[in-house]
Enzyme design. Sequence first.
Site, PDB file in Angstrom:
ATOM      1  CE  LYS A 183      -3.732   2.393   2.770  1.00  0.00           C
ATOM      2  NZ  LYS A 183      -4.217   2.176   3.827  1.00  0.00           N
ATOM      3  CE  LYS A 204      -5.935   2.112  -0.434  1.00  0.00           C
ATOM      4  NZ  LYS A 204      -6.401   1.919   0.814  1.00  0.00           N
TER       5      LYS A 204
END
Length: 325
Positions: free
Chosen positions: A195, A248
């Site tokens: 992330k 992400k």
Amino acid sequence: MFFPAYRSRRIRGREVFRRMVRETSLSVNDLVYPMFAAFGRCVRKEVSSMPCIYQQSVDNIVAEAQEVHELGIPAVILFGIPESKDPLGSSAFDEKGVIQETVRELKRKVPGLAVITDVCMCEYTSHGHCGVVKDGDVDNDATLELLCREALSHAAAGADMVAPSDMMDGRVQAIREALDANGFADIPIMSYAVKYASGYYGPFREAAESAPQFGDRRSYQMDPANRLEAIREAAMDVEEGADIIMVKPGLPYLDIVREVRNEFNLPVAVYNVSGEYSMVKAAAKNGWIDEERVVMETMIAFKRAGADLILTYHAKDVARILKRG
Ligand code: PBG
Ligand code: ZN
């Protein structure tokens, strides 16, 4: 493969041929729809930067979840907007918290729909950081304990899967041990393994009311410049017991999706985040792009990059388009 013996346009010239040689496909089974659960009753407030996405109380969440289920989408992921916030984010693991109540009601009313919960502290802390703040930074090990309590309370409410998004070191292991020790050995963990600290989360922070009140998240989320570190992050989560690993944001990190796919033998998810959604919606509203075409091209790009699952705010539209054919 030399011209004129080979002509690549031969196989491209007719739709039936294009169908036969298409390399990648997209199915409704690949989709996860994110939803924002708010406190109260009859709440349905559109997020201004995310057209068609709402903060909703449990009654309206259930109604939309029914629609999601009927479209054939297998799962939703829930984010909570609590009634009150404090420095420790204690509403995150309150048995009567907004996520806990919403999960219980969803499992009662739409049992066939899988409910995944986002496990993080930023929606519940008054300072908006993803954990316990000490000396101006998030304290890793102190945060692990809170994340475990949060994950356990979600599982106790009936969550089918938990998805830690905080980026603390060791959290997958800590949550796995806590779940196993409390009778939830069968609850899978989808970890936000890779992330990045991204500007693309902007609209989400309006939707979840989770913007940090000071500083930013660069001391725990990843530097966008790093590729090898993504492999290290994913490797840690795999070792610690993650069942699905996520990358992400999505579109700006398709190279990372591919690397993670090649490196690990686990299902890979990609999060097509809020800023990616808002940009498409804004351009479409202005008539600058063909929304349906751009959305479907984006989805196939995720699949081509190697993603098995796509978390996307476009999920209902995509399901409808797939159904229509
Ligand atoms: C919470 C969390 C965020 C997103 C998912 N979980 C925001 C953040 O880390 O600031 C972003 C999702 C999106 O932008 O759609 N940690
Ligand atoms: Zn967070």
